[in-house]
Design a protein around this motif. Structure first.
Motif, PDB file in Angstrom:
ATOM      1  N   LYS A  68      -1.265  -6.661   3.839  1.00  7.88           N
ATOM      2  CA  LYS A  68      -0.815  -7.620   2.839  1.00  7.88           C
ATOM      3  C   LYS A  68      -0.844  -7.016   1.439  1.00  7.88           C
ATOM      4  N   GLY A  69       0.208  -7.291   0.678  1.00 13.20           N
ATOM      5  CA  GLY A  69       0.216  -6.931  -0.731  1.00 13.20           C
ATOM      6  C   GLY A  69       0.651  -5.526  -1.051  1.00 13.20           C
ATOM      7  N   LEU A  70       1.115  -4.756  -0.058  1.00 14.46           N
ATOM      8  CA  LEU A  70       1.534  -3.394  -0.333  1.00 14.46           C
ATOM      9  C   LEU A  70       3.056  -3.279  -0.285  1.00 14.46           C
ATOM     10  N   TYR A  71       3.613  -2.627  -1.285  1.00 15.81           N
ATOM     11  CA  TYR A  71       5.021  -2.271  -1.315  1.00 15.81           C
ATOM     12  C   TYR A  71       5.136  -0.883  -1.925  1.00 15.81           C
ATOM     13  N   PRO A  72       5.867   0.049  -1.270  1.00 13.76           N
ATOM     14  CA  PRO A  72       6.521  -0.084   0.022  1.00 13.76           C
ATOM     15  C   PRO A  72       5.516  -0.461   1.117  1.00 13.76           C
ATOM     16  N   GLU A  73       6.033  -1.035   2.181  1.00 16.14           N
ATOM     17  CA  GLU A  73       5.166  -1.584   3.216  1.00 16.14           C
ATOM     18  C   GLU A  73       4.366  -0.502   3.931  1.00 16.14           C
ATOM     19  N   ARG A  74       3.139  -0.869   4.300  1.00 18.45           N
ATOM     20  CA  ARG A  74       2.277   0.010   5.096  1.00 18.45           C
ATOM     21  C   ARG A  74       1.618  -0.808   6.194  1.00 18.45           C
ATOM     22  N   TYR A  75       1.144  -0.077   7.212  1.00 21.53           N
ATOM     23  CA  TYR A  75       0.558  -0.705   8.385  1.00 21.53           C
ATOM     24  C   TYR A  75      -0.776  -0.043   8.700  1.00 21.53           C
TER      25      TYR A  75
END
Length: 473
Positions: free
Chosen positions: A439-446
């Motif tokens: 949640k809350g990261l851009y670019p997206e991370r997993y």
């Protein structure tokens, strides 16, 4: 900061022929758990480096040399600030490449001098003019006092378009969290751009946040409507026509990119198809048509140069629809597709590199040994391109949303090939809780939890060449 310009020429070395891929032995089992985690993270970064051998021209700076140059510029900036009368403590944040004035941990963005754009300008400027860059840097630290009423601020209110990553990563700069109140009020323009409000002063541009709007008693939307009207009144000139159906915005006032918010300005360019724009730089708005292949190639060529310049924005294109702007890519068989693809990969790589630096610093300060995996572009000898990330067994990591995942098992030794290679979509279908969005990261991370089973990996032992799209250039 000097950003890595490595879109073309990155090589996967032996990985792309499934030979010579490198993992690393695990940390010794007898060490303390914390030290073992640190060692695992160091080895994970080494594994990434070995997997991506950079085939670059001679004279390319090493990371150490580049960091030394950045550090030297920071010291020159500190000297210039002192000479300009700055008396507060000045703290240099090397990882964030910024200076904090006053409190070392203060969260006030107004007391922060971001060095990246000034550094890029300094390097691009003739030696006899570099002092002027430092002089402008010193003026940033003394933002003018904002008017007390909204009536006073109205004439100087303008909209500013920036990359979404700029806004999304501000909480990392101000030492907050993803739920922290943003120091700058903004809204998305599409999937990768955003727009905020700024007070346009004589020497500086000052971003506005919720505190200022609350003090003036106006909402963001109300203020944004005023800002758009101010910009409209400054945008009466005709567009510069590059070729029939392809245009260039003539303004060089730091708001050229913001004109994409004014449909009537964009539509002054009589295009073939629907309007397509690129804003690779704050002073560059390029317009052409979705069905104009020559125009698409022309704007892409200009954009490729512009994203390398200081204060670059975003290399990706947008198409105007009845519901607003949407991301745009030419058809795969178009002669313009390859350049648009380069722009896309370059921008995503730049955004991920910036995010990686900030996250590594954040976790280091928190004492968390969490590996922030790299997003790496690759282009083969035929000009086909992919992006990839490395998922290492036994390493607690944050994985970027790359197109391809290389699965590595360090226990197999340094010369072992990947135990699996797969497209992201194929992995996401079966990964379940092993691949959890952060949640809350851009670019997206997993967040990576666990490792695929041998049965799953057996289905992903692809020939890397098959992962390219054969229809691409």
């Amino acid at each position: 900061m000097r950003r890595t310009r490595r879109l073309v020429g990155l090589a996967l070395a032996g990985a792309l022929v499934l030979s010579g891929c490198a993992g690393h032995a695990r940390a010794g089992a007898g060490g303390a758990p914390a030290e073992a985690e640190k060692q695992a993270n160091r080895e994970a970064r080494e594994a990434e480096a070995r997997l991506a051998e950079h085939s670059e021209s001679r004279g390319q700076q090493t990371p150490e040399e580049e960091q030394a140059e950045r550090d030297a510029f920071a010291q020159r900036a500190i000297q210039a600030l002192r000479a300009a009368g700055e008396t507060r403590d000045i703290h240099y944040d090397a990882a964030g490449f910024l200076l904090r004035l006053g409190s070392k941990t203060g969260g006030n963005a107004d007391d922060t001098v971001f060095l990246g754009n000034f550094f890029d300008e300094y390097l691009a400027t003739a030696p006899e003019q570099q002092e002027e860059v430092l002089s402008r840097l010193t003026r940033v630290r003394a933002m003018p006092t904002l008017p007390k009423t909204f009536a006073e601020v109205r004439p100087n209110l303008l909209p500013v378009v920036r990359g979404r990553a700029f806004f999304e990563q501000l909480w990392l700069v101000v030492k907050g969290g993803p739920d922290t109140s943003a120091p700058v009020s903004w809204k998305p323009v599409d999937g990768f751009l955003g727009a905020c409000l700024a007070f346009d002063g004589p020497d500086t541009l000052q971003y506005l946040g919720p505190n200022e709007l609350a003090r003036w008693g106006v909402s963001f939307d109300e203020a944004f409507t005023v800002a758009l009207e101010n910009l409209r009144q400054r945008s009466t000139e005709a567009l510069e026509q590059l070729t029939p159906g392809t245009c260039l915005a003539p303004w060089e006032d730091s708001y050229a990119s913001s004109r994409l918010l004014l449909d009537e300005v964009v539509r002054r360019c009589k295009v073939r198809g629907t309007p397509v724009v690129l804003v690779p730089h704050r002073d560059l708005l390029l317009i052409t048509g979705s069905e104009d292949e020559d125009g698409l190639r022309q704007v892409a060529t200009r954009a490729l140069r512009a994203v390398m310049a200081p204060r670059a924005l975003d290399g990706r294109a947008l198409r105007l629809t009845a519901s607003g702007w949407v991301p745009f890519m030419p058809e795969r068989l178009s002669n313009a597709w390859a350049d648009f693809r380069k722009l896309e990969l370059f921008t995503r790589t730049r955004d991920y590199e910036e995010q990686t630096r900030r996250l590594e610093k954040l976790y280091a300060e928190k004492g968390e040994d969490l590996f922030v995996a790299a997003y790496t572009p690759y282009q083969d000898e035929r000009g086909r391109s992919i992006s990839y990330a490395v998922w290492l067994k036994g390493v607690d990591a944050l994985l970027p949303r790359a197109e391809v995942i290389f699965f590595m098992d360090p226990a197999l030794g340094e010369e072992a090939p990947p135990v699996g290679i797969a497209r992201w979509e194929d992995v996401a279908k079966v990964a379940g809780d092993m691949l959890v969005p952060v949640k809350g990261l851009y670019p997206e991370r997993y967040r990576v939890k666990g490792f695929p089973t041998e049965e799953q990996l057996a289905g992903w032992q692809n020939d890397p060449g098959d992962l390219f799209d054969e229809d691409g250039p």
